[in-house]
Scaffold this motif. Structure first.
Motif, PDB file in Angstrom:
ATOM      1  N   VAL A  92       5.788   8.248  12.914  1.00  0.00           N
ATOM      2  CA  VAL A  92       6.473   9.099  11.940  1.00  0.00           C
ATOM      3  C   VAL A  92       5.893   8.769  10.576  1.00  0.00           C
ATOM      4  O   VAL A  92       5.899   7.621  10.148  1.00  0.00           O
ATOM      5  CB  VAL A  92       7.998   8.849  11.939  1.00  0.00           C
ATOM      6  N   THR A  93       5.365   9.768   9.876  1.00  0.00           N
ATOM      7  CA  THR A  93       4.755   9.531   8.571  1.00  0.00           C
ATOM      8  C   THR A  93       4.903  10.756   7.680  1.00  0.00           C
ATOM      9  O   THR A  93       5.009  11.885   8.171  1.00  0.00           O
ATOM     10  CB  THR A  93       3.252   9.185   8.704  1.00  0.00           C
ATOM     11  N   THR A  94       4.943  10.499   6.379  1.00  0.00           N
ATOM     12  CA  THR A  94       4.967  11.594   5.407  1.00  0.00           C
ATOM     13  C   THR A  94       3.601  11.788   4.772  1.00  0.00           C
ATOM     14  O   THR A  94       3.415  12.671   3.944  1.00  0.00           O
ATOM     15  CB  THR A  94       6.000  11.289   4.297  1.00  0.00           C
ATOM     16  N   LYS A  95       2.623  10.952   5.152  1.00  0.00           N
ATOM     17  CA  LYS A  95       1.287  11.035   4.591  1.00  0.00           C
ATOM     18  C   LYS A  95       0.422  11.972   5.428  1.00  0.00           C
ATOM     19  O   LYS A  95       0.470  11.946   6.663  1.00  0.00           O
ATOM     20  CB  LYS A  95       0.624   9.653   4.553  1.00  0.00           C
ATOM     21  N   THR A  96      -0.405  12.765   4.742  1.00  0.00           N
ATOM     22  CA  THR A  96      -1.279  13.693   5.468  1.00  0.00           C
ATOM     23  C   THR A  96      -2.350  12.962   6.269  1.00  0.00           C
ATOM     24  O   THR A  96      -2.817  13.448   7.290  1.00  0.00           O
ATOM     25  CB  THR A  96      -1.960  14.665   4.488  1.00  0.00           C
ATOM     26  N   ILE A 123       0.837  -1.201   0.000  1.00  0.00           N
ATOM     27  CA  ILE A 123       0.000   0.000   0.000  1.00  0.00           C
ATOM     28  C   ILE A 123       0.873   1.253   0.000  1.00  0.00           C
ATOM     29  O   ILE A 123       0.613   2.214  -0.731  1.00  0.00           O
ATOM     30  CB  ILE A 123      -0.962  -0.014   1.201  1.00  0.00           C
ATOM     31  N   ASN A 124       1.947   1.238   0.803  1.00  0.00           N
ATOM     32  CA  ASN A 124       2.875   2.372   0.799  1.00  0.00           C
ATOM     33  C   ASN A 124       3.501   2.560  -0.574  1.00  0.00           C
ATOM     34  O   ASN A 124       3.649   3.687  -1.065  1.00  0.00           O
ATOM     35  CB  ASN A 124       3.971   2.160   1.843  1.00  0.00           C
ATOM     36  N   ALA A 125       3.891   1.440  -1.205  1.00  0.00           N
ATOM     37  CA  ALA A 125       4.511   1.514  -2.528  1.00  0.00           C
ATOM     38  C   ALA A 125       3.531   2.034  -3.578  1.00  0.00           C
ATOM     39  O   ALA A 125       3.888   2.868  -4.424  1.00  0.00           O
ATOM     40  CB  ALA A 125       5.036   0.136  -2.931  1.00  0.00           C
ATOM     41  N   ALA A 156      15.055  -0.288   4.425  1.00  0.00           N
ATOM     42  CA  ALA A 156      14.824   0.514   3.219  1.00  0.00           C
ATOM     43  C   ALA A 156      16.165   0.837   2.568  1.00  0.00           C
ATOM     44  O   ALA A 156      17.185   0.981   3.261  1.00  0.00           O
ATOM     45  CB  ALA A 156      14.083   1.803   3.570  1.00  0.00           C
ATOM     46  N   VAL A 157      16.150   0.946   1.249  1.00  0.00           N
ATOM     47  CA  VAL A 157      17.354   1.286   0.495  1.00  0.00           C
ATOM     48  C   VAL A 157      17.160   2.684  -0.102  1.00  0.00           C
ATOM     49  O   VAL A 157      16.175   2.916  -0.813  1.00  0.00           O
ATOM     50  CB  VAL A 157      17.613   0.254  -0.634  1.00  0.00           C
ATOM     51  N   PRO A 158      18.057   3.618   0.196  1.00  0.00           N
ATOM     52  CA  PRO A 158      17.890   4.972  -0.344  1.00  0.00           C
ATOM     53  C   PRO A 158      18.168   5.020  -1.836  1.00  0.00           C
ATOM     54  O   PRO A 158      18.850   4.160  -2.388  1.00  0.00           O
ATOM     55  CB  PRO A 158      18.937   5.788   0.436  1.00  0.00           C
ATOM     56  N   GLY A 159      17.595   6.023  -2.476  1.00  0.00           N
ATOM     57  CA  GLY A 159      17.843   6.197  -3.896  1.00  0.00           C
ATOM     58  C   GLY A 159      16.592   6.585  -4.648  1.00  0.00           C
ATOM     59  O   GLY A 159      15.527   6.800  -4.057  1.00  0.00           O
ATOM     60  N   GLY A 191      11.196   7.731  -4.073  1.00  0.00           N
ATOM     61  CA  GLY A 191      12.308   7.094  -3.381  1.00  0.00           C
ATOM     62  C   GLY A 191      12.448   7.580  -1.949  1.00  0.00           C
ATOM     63  O   GLY A 191      11.679   8.414  -1.466  1.00  0.00           O
ATOM     64  N   ILE A 192      13.445   7.050  -1.280  1.00  0.00           N
ATOM     65  CA  ILE A 192      13.669   7.347   0.138  1.00  0.00           C
ATOM     66  C   ILE A 192      15.047   7.971   0.298  1.00  0.00           C
ATOM     67  O   ILE A 192      16.043   7.443  -0.212  1.00  0.00           O
ATOM     68  CB  ILE A 192      13.578   6.046   0.978  1.00  0.00           C
ATOM     69  N   GLY A 193      15.108   9.084   1.001  1.00  0.00           N
ATOM     70  CA  GLY A 193      16.372   9.760   1.238  1.00  0.00           C
ATOM     71  C   GLY A 193      17.227   9.017   2.252  1.00  0.00           C
ATOM     72  O   GLY A 193      16.711   8.289   3.103  1.00  0.00           O
ATOM     73  N   ALA A 194      18.535   9.200   2.172  1.00  0.00           N
ATOM     74  CA  ALA A 194      19.454   8.506   3.081  1.00  0.00           C
ATOM     75  C   ALA A 194      19.167   8.843   4.543  1.00  0.00           C
ATOM     76  O   ALA A 194      19.357   8.013   5.427  1.00  0.00           O
ATOM     77  CB  ALA A 194      20.895   8.877   2.723  1.00  0.00           C
ATOM     78  N   ASP A 195      18.700  10.056   4.802  1.00  0.00           N
ATOM     79  CA  ASP A 195      18.415  10.466   6.180  1.00  0.00           C
ATOM     80  C   ASP A 195      17.141   9.842   6.728  1.00  0.00           C
ATOM     81  O   ASP A 195      16.894   9.892   7.936  1.00  0.00           O
ATOM     82  CB  ASP A 195      18.297  11.998   6.273  1.00  0.00           C
TER      83      ASP A 195
END
Length: 254
Positions: free
Chosen positions: A205-209, A147-149, A232-235, A191-195
């Motif tokens: 912790v979420t980036t979804k509203t 679902i996240n993907a 998770a793999v950044p990139g 994608g996902i940042g290295a941080d």
């Protein structure tokens, strides 16, 4: 007086831990039953419309009611298994083919993928052996990851004025070099940042509203309880990897 104060402080601390655990369990269960409840409501509404039609389509009505019962049973199983997991870390281990679990969850999410214009595919190495897992808990994990993907791929698609090609989410399974079964979930999102590769697994912790930020934290806890790992793999493009031991036990460290 000092001993009494220490005992009261210890009792207050235990109560705080109990409430925190109860709150985490409640958040997890709320997160997991939201979608099946929505599906149950949809099937019930469809059943009412079919029953009220001038000509009764018995086959369609039976199908809608069957799906309603199936979702209600799955919801009850998810609540029961998550409750047991949060209470005692319990997992009901049985041998299941990870590829079958992945295919089942992928098929269930195809309508969501199609509605978003996302290609959702699943491939598996032919020689994969069944592994010891709690299938309901693993379905919870994979459903969260997919679902996240899908949401990430859809957001990237919507944010591109002239999208070149269709968004995609792919699930692949194979045995890795360490002898673990590895599942990879890739998406065509930002994608996902290295941080953020560790931060996204923190509770709340979420980036979804409209997200609760509990899904990935639950997923990692469940996978680690199975002796596996989730990272998770950044990139560019999202990539999450999940490993599980082939024989129910993680390989010994060298």
């Amino acid at each position: 007086m000092t001993i009494d104060e220490q005992q009261r402080a210890a009792a207050d601390f235990r109560e705080s831990l109990r409430l925190a655990a109860a709150g985490e369990m409640a958040a997890a269960i709320t997160h997991e039953i939201n979608q099946p409840l929505t599906a149950m409501s949809g099937y019930a509404t469809a059943g009412q419309l079919l029953a009220a039609a001038p000509v009764l389509d018995r086959a369609c009505l039976d199908d809608a009611m069957g799906r309603l019962v199936e979702e209600s049973r799955r919801t009850a199983a998810v609540v029961r298994r998550l409750r047991d997991f949060f209470r005692s870390g319990a997992t009901r281990l049985e041998r299941h083919a990870l590829a079958d679990i992945a295919a089942r969850v992928t098929a269930a999410l195809q309508p969501r993928a199609q509605a978003a214009g996302i290609s959702l595919t699943c491939t598996a190495q032919d020689t994969l052996a069944p592994v010891l897992v709690d299938d309901v808990q693993l379905e919870v994990v994979l459903r969260n990851l997919l679902i996240n993907a899908l949401d990430s791929a859809a957001a990237a698609q919507a944010g591109t004025a002239a999208a070149s090609g269709k968004g995609s989410v792919t699930v692949s399974l194979a045995v890795n070099k360490a002898g673990m079964q590895q599942m990879e979930v890739r998406d065509s999102g930002a994608g996902i940042g290295a941080d953020d590769v560790e931060r996204i697994f923190e509770a709340f912790v979420t980036t979804k509203t409209n997200g609760m930020g509990i899904g990935l934290a639950i997923c990692r806890a469940i996978v680690e309880a199975h002796g596996g790992a989730l990272w998770a793999v950044p990139g560019t493009g999202g990539l999450l990897c999940l490993t599980l031991p082939q024989d129910g036990l993680a390989p010994a460290s060298p």
